[in-house]
Enzyme design. Structure first.
Site, PDB file in Angstrom:
ATOM      1  N   LYS A 117      -5.725 -11.006  -7.510  1.00  0.00           N
ATOM      2  CA  LYS A 117      -7.021 -11.187  -6.858  1.00  0.00           C
ATOM      3  C   LYS A 117      -8.027 -10.150  -7.363  1.00  0.00           C
ATOM      4  CE  LYS A 117      -8.774 -10.819  -2.162  1.00  0.00           C
ATOM      5  NZ  LYS A 117      -8.486 -10.891  -0.730  1.00  0.00           N
ATOM      6  N   LYS A 137       0.823  -1.213   0.000  1.00  0.00           N
ATOM      7  CA  LYS A 137       0.000   0.000   0.000  1.00  0.00           C
ATOM      8  C   LYS A 137       0.851   1.255   0.000  1.00  0.00           C
ATOM      9  CE  LYS A 137      -4.373  -1.529   0.858  1.00  0.00           C
ATOM     10  NZ  LYS A 137      -5.587  -1.624   1.597  1.00  0.00           N
ATOM     11  N   LYS A 158     -11.616  -4.860  -4.952  1.00  0.00           N
ATOM     12  CA  LYS A 158     -12.817  -4.070  -4.703  1.00  0.00           C
ATOM     13  C   LYS A 158     -12.767  -2.714  -5.386  1.00  0.00           C
ATOM     14  CE  LYS A 158     -12.886  -4.012  -0.278  1.00  0.00           C
ATOM     15  NZ  LYS A 158     -12.412  -4.619   0.912  1.00  0.00           N
TER      16      LYS A 158
END
Ligand code: TRP
Length: 332
Positions: free
Chosen positions: A196, A114, A199
């Site tokens: 993955k 991040k 979102k």
């Protein structure tokens, strides 16, 4: 006395829930409702470690609650709540910050990822995130924490922090186990089957959210990245895209990989992709419709999260009081 084992998990309302959130997490949570005493929350405190638009965050948090319920999490059987409504999370989070080591926090892969992605906003919260997550977990003394592979490291750190605390002050926290389900645990992006399904829209053009309309879902599956040997065969090493689609189809239809291979033998990818897309449309249709209906019933959603926060707050407070006493805070 309630003898049930306790389970707890949370999802950050930092993006819209996806097909991956459902197949990888919520679907399994729903199946545990009778066997375990379950707590599920919207991790809004965690969401702001990355900049959020306030109106979007508010909408997504309520939408996530509506979607949990629409996915089958019965609020009478599960404790559903918003993290920021239970102030003990932030309070225990602070305490546990003082028992999480700089070196440990520096080794977290999510922090490294991040901070690389948000180079202009590497804030303290992003760094101490795992101490807050440890607090989320330890407040409820759970036996199991169902998480994806990517969160396992955080649960392990939680165990280390809890063990350290117990060692210093005597038994205070139960040491939780991560609970990683095997089937459908990781749904990959339709645009990049090595990553993955994410979102956040900016991260992943190959995602399908719970609220997407059927035409969009079909389009996403039609353009899913595959390979060029035109054979529907499960081979997660060499055929990542097709194997991901097969995992999705197996989850939506209950068919085995062998059955799927037989069903599409000699048919090419077009027919297969359409079939997967249609099965997902049918899977998500009732969820989308029910969540849409619930979103219009604000009074009901508010009553659910009020009731959830009361129940969670009661349990959380017991643990927090114990911790405050152990570390030497004067009782009020
Ligand atoms: N960190 C988790 C994620 O990014 C969300 C989360 C916050 C969580 N607190 C938790 C998950 C406690 C399990 C338990 O997905």
């Amino acid at each position: 006395m309630d003898e049930k084992k306790i389970m707890l998990s949370g999802i950050k309302p930092s993006g819209d829930l996806t097909l991956g959130s459902y197949l990888g997490a919520i679907k399994h949570w729903k199946e545990r409702a009778d066997e375990f005493d379950c707590y599920y929350f919207m991790a809004d405190l965690h969401a702001i470690t990355v900049r959020q638009n306030p109106a979007d965050l508010r909408r997504r948090t309520m939408e996530q609650l509506a979607q949990y319920i629409a996915c089958g999490l019965d609020p009478e059987k599960n404790t559903l709540f918003i993290q920021s409504h239970v102030h003990q999370h932030a309070e225990l989070g602070w305490v546990l910050n003082c028992y999480a080591m700089f070196g440990e926090l520096s080794r977290m892969t999510q922090f490294k990822d991040k901070s690389a992605k948000n180079a202009d906003n590497i804030n303290g919260g992003l760094f101490t995130y795992p101490a807050l997550m440890a607090a989320d977990i330890l407040l409820y003394q759970p036996d199991y924490v169902p998480v994806g592979e990517d969160q396992k490291q955080h649960v392990e750190l939680t165990r280390d922090i809890a063990t350290r605390f117990n060692h210093l002050y005597g038994d205070t926290f139960k040491i939780p186990e991560p609970y990683i389900s095997k089937v459908g645990a990781r749904i990959m992006s339709l645009a990049d089957p090595t990553a993955k399904m994410s979102k956040s829209e900016n991260d992943d053009p190959g995602r399908v959210t719970l609220m997407d309309d059927p035409a969009f879902i079909l389009k996403q599956f039609k353009r899913a990245v595959t390979d060029c040997d035109a054979c529907v065969r499960y081979d997660p090493e060499n055929k990542k895209g097709i194997s991901n689609l097969m995992t999705i189809y197996a989850a939506t239809t209950g068919k085995s990989f062998a059955e799927i291979e037989r069903e599409f033998d000699g048919q090419g990818y077009g027919t297969f992709k359409t079939a997967v897309g249609e099965s997902v449309v049918e899977l998500l249709r009732p969820i989308r419709e029910e969540a849409g209906r619930l979103m219009k019933d604000k009074a009901y959603l508010e009553s659910v999260c009020k009731q959830g926060a009361e129940k969670a707050g009661y349990v959380a407070n017991k643990t927090l009081r114990k911790v405050y006493k152990r570390v030497g805070f004067v009782a009020k």
